[in-house]
Write an enzyme that holds these catalytic residues in place. Structure first.
Site, mmCIF file in Angstrom:
data_model
loop_
_atom_site.group_PDB
_atom_site.id
_atom_site.type_symbol
_atom_site.label_atom_id
_atom_site.label_comp_id
_atom_site.label_asym_id
_atom_site.label_seq_id
_atom_site.Cartn_x
_atom_site.Cartn_y
_atom_site.Cartn_z
ATOM 1 N N HIS A 151 0.833 -1.211 0.000
ATOM 2 C CA HIS A 151 0.000 0.000 0.000
ATOM 3 C C HIS A 151 0.865 1.257 0.000
ATOM 4 O O HIS A 151 0.636 2.185 -0.788
ATOM 5 C CB HIS A 151 -0.908 -0.016 1.230
ATOM 6 C CG HIS A 151 -1.683 1.246 1.437
ATOM 7 N ND1 HIS A 151 -2.961 1.426 0.960
ATOM 8 C CD2 HIS A 151 -1.348 2.404 2.067
ATOM 9 C CE1 HIS A 151 -3.383 2.642 1.283
ATOM 10 N NE2 HIS A 151 -2.422 3.253 1.963
ATOM 11 N N GLU A 152 1.871 1.295 0.865
ATOM 12 C CA GLU A 152 2.706 2.493 0.968
ATOM 13 C C GLU A 152 3.576 2.686 -0.277
ATOM 14 O O GLU A 152 3.765 3.810 -0.747
ATOM 15 C CB GLU A 152 3.578 2.418 2.229
ATOM 16 C CG GLU A 152 2.795 2.347 3.536
ATOM 17 C CD GLU A 152 1.791 3.475 3.694
ATOM 18 O OE1 GLU A 152 2.066 4.596 3.225
ATOM 19 O OE2 GLU A 152 0.717 3.229 4.277
ATOM 20 N N GLU B 113 -6.057 6.737 -1.312
ATOM 21 C CA GLU B 113 -5.911 5.595 -0.417
ATOM 22 C C GLU B 113 -6.548 4.344 -1.018
ATOM 23 O O GLU B 113 -5.978 3.255 -0.945
ATOM 24 C CB GLU B 113 -6.543 5.917 0.937
ATOM 25 C CG GLU B 113 -5.925 7.082 1.673
ATOM 26 C CD GLU B 113 -4.447 6.893 1.939
ATOM 27 O OE1 GLU B 113 -3.961 5.748 1.891
ATOM 28 O OE2 GLU B 113 -3.768 7.897 2.191
#
Length: 266
Positions: free
Chosen positions: A140-141, A198
């Site tokens: 995700h990051e 996100e």
């Protein structure tokens, strides 16, 4: 005779010429035009400086890379995921990747532009993360960096500031009105924009971890943990979609990413 663009036409020209995409779509279909008005090299340089400052401060406080076993786990996950970034960006595997660990109770992790990754021990310890769950967070990051979300947000803010300034001049409004408009933009538009980032990072991150041989089903267990008391204070979740909506998105993506994971097992 010289012809000049009107202020409104100038903003529109900037928006049109600044639209591009930083990544390929991958299997999860993460493709859209992005507003990119600032230099990626500039942001990478600022990110590197900020990252080095953070490391220096953590070292001085005796907080950097103090848990050798956890650091090895974090770096091992990153090492497997980094080559998979080529699916979305051909240049990404050659970035100057760096992974470090700060001893802190915070539930936090991030990847700065250019591949500068930092995990906080509290995230791994408090939630008892498995390697698969670490890979969910890591993917995700890293996805934020691949899609250059920071660059996009700065560009969005720059475009908004330009439009606000021109609108103030054209309408003859005072600075107070301009400041109010800016505050409204930050409170309303920027928040929704961040949440869309996100959700996009979740999609790309899930594919990255699957291609690296980590089970995407861990996305469900991770966000279920986050939904409990242990995840309520996670800094890197402050503007994220709700835990329930992320679980739904992950479950919807499993038929797409599970074959990628299963292929690595063969």
């Amino acid at each position: 005779m010289k012809h000049y663009l009107s202020p409104v036409a100038l903003v529109l020209a900037l928006l049109i010429t600044g639209c591009a995409s930083t990544t390929e779509s991958g299997a999860v279909g993460a493709s859209r035009s992005q507003l990119l008005l600032v230099s990626s090299a500039e942001l990478d340089q600022m990110a590197a400086q900020s990252y080095n400052k953070l490391k220096t401060e953590a070292t001085a406080a005796g907080k950097l890379n103090t848990d050798a076993a956890m650091l090895a786990r974090i770096r091992a996950v990153a090492t497997r995921i980094q080559p998979q970034t080529a699916v979305f960006r051909g240049d990404a595997p050659r970035w100057p990747w760096e992974v470090n660990l700060i001893d802190s109770e915070q539930l936090n992790a991030f990847c700065m532009p250019g591949g500068k990754i930092m995990f906080y021990t509290g995230l791994v310890r408090k939630l008892s993360l498995t390697d698969d769950e670490i890979a969910v967070v890591m993917g995700h990051e890293i996805a934020h960096a691949l899609r250059e979300h920071s660059r996009e947000q700065v560009s969005q803010a720059a475009a908004a500031q330009t439009a606000i300034g021109i609108g103030t001049q054209l309408l003859g409004l005072g600075s107070g009105t301009s400041q109010l408009t800016e505050a409204a933009y930050e409170a309303l538009v920027a928040t929704r924009f961040s949440r869309s980032h996100e959700a996009e990072a979740d999609r790309i991150g899930l594919e990255l971890m699957a291609r690296a041989g980590y089970n995407p089903q861990a996305g469900v267990s991770l966000w279920q943990k986050m939904g409990g008391s242990g995840g309520s204070g996670a800094e890197f979740l402050s503007s994220h979609p709700s835990d329930a909506s992320r679980v739904q998105q992950i479950q919807a993506l499993l038929p797409t990413v599970m074959p990628l994971y299963q292929a690595t097992r063969r």
